[in-house]
Write an enzyme that holds these catalytic residues in place. Structure first.
Site, PDB file in Angstrom:
ATOM      1  N   LYS A  22       0.840  -1.206   0.000  1.00  0.00           N
ATOM      2  CA  LYS A  22       0.000   0.000   0.000  1.00  0.00           C
ATOM      3  C   LYS A  22       0.871   1.250   0.000  1.00  0.00           C
ATOM      4  O   LYS A  22       0.651   2.168  -0.784  1.00  0.00           O
ATOM      5  CB  LYS A  22      -0.890  -0.014   1.252  1.00  0.00           C
ATOM      6  N   ASN A  23       1.857   1.260   0.902  1.00  0.00           N
ATOM      7  CA  ASN A  23       2.646   2.486   1.066  1.00  0.00           C
ATOM      8  C   ASN A  23       3.628   2.730  -0.079  1.00  0.00           C
ATOM      9  O   ASN A  23       4.232   3.794  -0.156  1.00  0.00           O
ATOM     10  CB  ASN A  23       3.401   2.467   2.402  1.00  0.00           C
ATOM     11  N   CYS A 118      -5.004  12.746  13.524  1.00  0.00           N
ATOM     12  CA  CYS A 118      -5.050  11.339  13.145  1.00  0.00           C
ATOM     13  C   CYS A 118      -4.987  10.549  14.437  1.00  0.00           C
ATOM     14  O   CYS A 118      -4.419  11.024  15.429  1.00  0.00           O
ATOM     15  CB  CYS A 118      -3.853  11.085  12.238  1.00  0.00           C
ATOM     16  N   ARG A 123       0.848  14.261  13.639  1.00  0.00           N
ATOM     17  CA  ARG A 123       1.307  14.073  12.258  1.00  0.00           C
ATOM     18  C   ARG A 123       1.288  15.327  11.373  1.00  0.00           C
ATOM     19  O   ARG A 123       0.541  15.393  10.381  1.00  0.00           O
ATOM     20  CB  ARG A 123       0.521  12.941  11.586  1.00  0.00           C
ATOM     21  N   ASP A 310       4.882   0.389  12.200  1.00  0.00           N
ATOM     22  CA  ASP A 310       3.699  -0.279  11.641  1.00  0.00           C
ATOM     23  C   ASP A 310       3.616  -1.764  12.026  1.00  0.00           C
ATOM     24  O   ASP A 310       2.637  -2.427  11.677  1.00  0.00           O
ATOM     25  CB  ASP A 310       3.676  -0.139  10.110  1.00  0.00           C
ATOM     26  N   ARG A 402      -8.732  -0.558   5.130  1.00  0.00           N
ATOM     27  CA  ARG A 402      -7.943   0.507   4.510  1.00  0.00           C
ATOM     28  C   ARG A 402      -6.611  -0.026   3.991  1.00  0.00           C
ATOM     29  O   ARG A 402      -6.094   0.477   2.996  1.00  0.00           O
ATOM     30  CB  ARG A 402      -7.629   1.598   5.552  1.00  0.00           C
TER      31      ARG A 402
END
Ligand code: UD1
Length: 422
Positions: A22-23, A118, A123, A310, A402
């Site tokens: 995803k990133n 967030c 952030r 993460d 997500r």
């Protein structure tokens, strides 16, 4: 709202196919804004953040089309493009800020909503702004929007030497993309080294960009006048692979992660080995074998190649049922322990003291209803549910959707008793 119902206690065995990251895919989709020609990405994961980014780009006038079984996505940002990212889309996904650098570099102007708060911390995006200003952009904040344009008399961004105050992943990506079309040389000092950065640089180089040093803390970019289309395969998702490694370590079993990149997960794999699992880099993937109770492991999250923030929630879930006590220190985000209270509801013993959580391993967790709070926290709760006795119901799994490509289907295929309920 969908929930996940997990009946814990099953070992995991079989093969999981790791999706594209995803990133990595998100900045690569924004890189399509740098050219009028068609860009084709392969191995794009099917998940909500990707759909949101597609909507954002569609909204600007980019033509996007999915194709084929291999996660193909073609993007074409031929004129006219409206260089705007509205709050309604940016608020649901911070990575929308990745449009700022490419828009400004190609069109000389961009209006992008500030992302706002967030769940895992404040952030800010001040480093993105500071870097673009150093390249000659005028950026003001009005009505919640960053309004960026080239300084008077400038027709292109100009190269600059930029040292960010901290290592920032999307900040590095934004500035690297902007620099590809700037006049002259840009040097990014203190650049992020996460594997998603060299993957983006490889794609930009295929488009005609001149970049060196990607994957190190100093990236050098010689700006060019124009970029062209390309085809690029998105790198495998190291966080998805790390999540399945922790899940298998937690439940016991033997799983092959096809396409998983052991070289992108060294810090996590080393901790899993110290805990007592057998993890091997094999042909085109990673194999993990685990049996019996593991040893709890202390770790600190840091920038790559350190232990990824993460992966913090997922490894903490594993620590909850390991023997011994472990200290988990979160150094990247200030509010990333929201899974702790949920884990405690399953019977975990965890004390939080500022940036540190002390986990005292217990023999068993017992299922309960849990609330997911953010993407990776949700993955930690799913792992806890897989180990717990009885039923665990994880609510608000839109967070999980997500960022994970069909997580429950992949877990079912390797023996987990998990289903999506309305
Ligand atoms: C990216 C990842 C996210 C991961 C994070 C850290 C994407 C889309 N997301 O997020 O999954 O958790 O890296 O590995 O790739 N900071 C500032 N000012 C800035 C930029 C960052 O203060 O302008 C701070 C942040 O608040 C945070 C730290 O720097 O404390 C690192 O954040 P950063 O690397 O920028 O995270 P993201 O790129 O948003």
């Amino acid at each position: 709202m969908d929930k996940l119902l997990i009946r814990g206690g099953r070992e995991l065995r079989g093969t999981v196919q790791i999706s594209g990251a995803k990133n990595a895919a998100l900045p690569q989709m924004c890189a399509a804004l740098l050219t009028t020609e068609r860009v084709t990405l392969l191995n794009v994961p099917r998940l909500r953040d990707i759909a949101t980014m597609r909507q954002l780009l569609d909204n600007m006038g980019v033509k996007t089309q999915t194709h084929g079984e291999r996660g193909g996505l073609t993007l074409c940002a031929a004129n006219p493009i409206s260089p705007e990212a509205p709050y309604e889309l940016v608020k649901t996904m911070r990575a929308s800020v990745l449009a700022l650098g490419p828009l400004l570099a190609r069109f000389g102007e961009a209006t992008v909503s500030l992302p706002g708060g967030c769940a895992i911390g404040s952030r800010p995006v001040d480093q993105h702004i500071k870097g673009l200003q150093a390249m000659g952009a005028d950026i003001t904040v009005e009505h919640g929007y960053m309004i960026a344009r080239l300084a008077a008399g400038q027709t292109r961004l100009r190269g600059a030497r930029i040292t960010t105050d901290m290592v920032t992943v999307t900040g590095t990506e934004n500035l690297m993309m902007a620099a590809t079309l700037a006049q002259g040389e840009t040097i990014l000092e203190n650049a992020a080294q996460e594997p998603e950065i060299p993957d983006l640089a490889d794609m930009l180089i295929k488009m005609g960009a001149r970049i060196e040093g990607h994957g190190t803390s100093r990236i050098r970019i010689q700006g060019v006048e124009k970029l062209h289309g390309c085809e690029h395969q998105v790198v495998a998702d190291r966080i998805e692979a790390g999540t399945f490694l922790c899940a298998t370590a937690a439940t016991g079993g033997d799983v092959y992660l096809k396409h998983g990149r052991a070289d992108h997960l060294e810090a996590v794999i080393e901790k899993l080995r110290d805990a007592g699992a057998t993890v091997t880099a094999v042909q085109d993937g990673i194999r993990i074998q685990s049996s019996g109770r593991l040893q709890a492991q202390s770790f600190r999250t840091t920038e790559y190649p350190g232990f990824p923030t993460d992966m913090q929630a997922q490894f903490m879930a594993l620590n909850c049922v390991s023997s011994g006590t472990a200290k988990v220190t979160e150094t990247i985000f200030e509010n990333r322990f929201m899974h702790v209270n949920e884990l405690v509801r399953l019977g975990a013993k965890i004390q939080i003291d500022g940036k540190v959580s002390v986990v005292e391993g217990v023999e068993k967790l017992s299922g309960a209803t849990l609330m997911a709070t953010d993407l990776r926290a949700s993955a930690g709760l799913v792992i806890a549910g897989l180990m717990a006795s009885g039923d665990t119901l994880v609510d608000r799994i839109y967070h999980l959707d997500r960022g994970y490509d069909q997580m429950e289907a992949k877990l079912q295929a390797i023996g987990a008793d998990i289903e999506r309920v309305k």
